[in-house]
Design a protein around this motif. Structure first.
Motif: not given
Length: 476
Positions: A2-3, A6, A94, A96, A99, A142, A152, A293, A296
């Motif tokens: 995820w990071r 980003r 998105w 979240r 990923p 979410r 969310p 996730v 998710g």
């Protein structure tokens, strides 16, 4: 993961801003619609006519800069930075849900279109509607996850409200598939439904209140908006294909030219790649090695929702509006970029197929770049003429209170601090605004880009040559 996604998304957003500043001149003058939105909050000029279909979202967006300065360059740079933040924030929702690299690739594909680059620093609502639609679908996914908190749902409500504040009818076409999606097993979420209703109510409030204040009621404004937009049963798909090559508006008397083959291929490729992306998402969901996730939503239902919302938001412009403009489909392109990115990004594919995909991406960049250069060059020339004509009229001592009537009158008048009334086809007699202005001490000037006197009522007027092929007419 995820990071990492980003970080890649940050790079895409920064690149988006840089390319805008380099490829789209910040000094480009304002277009007709832009002048209408900007003049509503510019204390230095009269407000241009604000007709029934318009909404106040863009006016609020540009107000922080316009209230302080009349600099077009400052406004362009401000919108450039803001659109890069909008790209990052909307597609970031998105991350979240999905990923990995797919979301940054989707943002890159969308941001590399000439439409996203050209309209990134334009004071126009469609790009911002696209950002709001991408964010809304992400927040919805979410929101329906088990154990989702209030965040969310709040994001969903704010995203829908923003779309409604910018273009109220678009928000209805966005919410419709989202509301239908609540019937999906496992997605029955009262909080999401309440967020959709709240977003619509907040976003529509300003338009509805203004309907009663200025337009004689909601029904009267809705009817006037429909008449102005030529709403009804139309099939304008061909016009949209013709407009992809660069005309900003396909509405008579504008000529949008023929269908350009590379753009026809591009338009066909978008839904084909979106379907391939849905197939890839199905395989991804079935792969035990795929990243998950916690709590998710599987990739396939999420991308199906994006496709459904994108197609729904394209429906009114393809079948219910009697003319076309390429910017109308920006929300559809932004949402379809998500499954398309899933089709494009697959590190494990065979070398031959990977090479084909790479060639397609290069072709996309080249096609978009050529069209962007054509659009920017034409825009600089047309809007540069407006600036030169305005300066020539100021040199003729045309000062407020004044009224400019004729071709590009709204843009020229804005540069002079005058009222402006445009003309699409010249009437036989002077319109009421022109006839009544001298009696109020308002100086009237008529502008035309052409040869002979454009209208019979101008024959007794004094003509003066202007820059280029322009002429100005004043009462003797």
């Amino acid at each position: 993961m995820w990071r990492a996604g980003r970080a890649w998304l940050v790079l895409v957003a920064v690149g988006y801003a840089v390319v805008q500043l380099v490829a789209v001149a910040p000094g480009m003058g304002l277009g007709w619609d832009e002048v209408v939105y900007v003049s509503q909050v510019d204390p230095r000029v009269p407000a241009a006519e604000f007709i029934a279909p318009r909404a106040r979202g863009i006016t609020l967006l540009v107000a922080p800069v316009v209230l302080v300065t009349s600099s077009t360059e400052a406004l362009r740079v401000y919108l450039c930075v803001l659109s890069a933040l909008g790209l990052y924030a909307s597609f970031g929702v998105w991350l979240r849900v999905r990923p990995g690299p797919v979301v940054p690739v989707a943002a890159l594909l969308f941001a590399s279109t000439w439409l996203a680059l050209f309209y990134g620093n334009e004071a126009m609502p469609n790009l911002w509607v696209a950002f709001g639609a991408v964010a809304a679908t992400g927040f919805f996914l979410r929101c329906v996850r088990p154990g989702a908190g209030l965040g969310p749902a709040t994001g969903l409500a704010l995203s829908v409200a923003a779309v409604a504040l910018l273009r109220p009818p678009d928000s209805v076409w966005l919410v419709l598939p989202l509301a239908l999606a609540l019937a999906w097993p496992g997605w029955r979420c009262r909080r999401a439904g309440a967020a959709l209703v709240a977003g619509l109510a907040v976003g529509w409030a300003d338009w509805i209140v203004e309907a009663y204040v200025r337009f004689g009621g909601l029904a009267a404004r809705w009817h006037a908006a429909g008449a102005a937009n030529e709403t009804g049963l139309h099939v304008s798909l061909l016009d949209h294909v013709r407009a992809l090559d660069g005309p900003l508006l396909c509405r008579p008397p504008a000529d949008c030219g023929p269908v350009v083959t590379p753009w026809l291929v591009w338009l066909i490729a978008v839904p084909v790649l979106a379907l391939l992306g849905l197939y890839a998402a199905r395989r991804h969901d079935r792969s035990p090695a795929a990243p998950r996730v916690p709590g998710g939503v599987p990739s396939l239902p999420g991308f199906v929702l994006a496709v459904g919302c994108g197609l729904a938001m394209a429906v009114p412009y393809a079948f219910l509006v009697g003319y076309a403009a390429p910017r109308f489909l920006l929300p559809a392109y932004a949402l379809l970029a998500l499954p398309v990115a899933h089709a494009v990004w697959s590190p494990g594919r065979r070398p031959a197929l990977a090479g084909l995909v790479a060639a397609g991406v290069v072709a996309q960049v080249v096609l978009q770049g050529i069209t962007l250069d054509k659009v920017v060059t034409g825009g600089l020339a047309r809007r540069g003429d407006d600036v030169r004509v305005a300066r020539a009229l100021l040199a003729m001592d045309v000062r407020p209170p004044c009224l400019v009537y004729g071709e590009h009158a709204v843009m020229i008048a804005y540069r002079m601090g005058c009222h402006g009334y445009p003309v699409l086809s010249w009437p036989q007699e002077a319109p009421a605004q022109v006839r009544g202005a001298p009696g109020t001490g308002t100086r009237v000037v008529v502008v035309d880009r052409g040869g002979p006197t454009p209208a019979p009522f101008l024959r007794p007027w004094e003509a003066a040559g202007m820059p280029g092929r322009w002429h100005a007419y004043q009462l003797r």
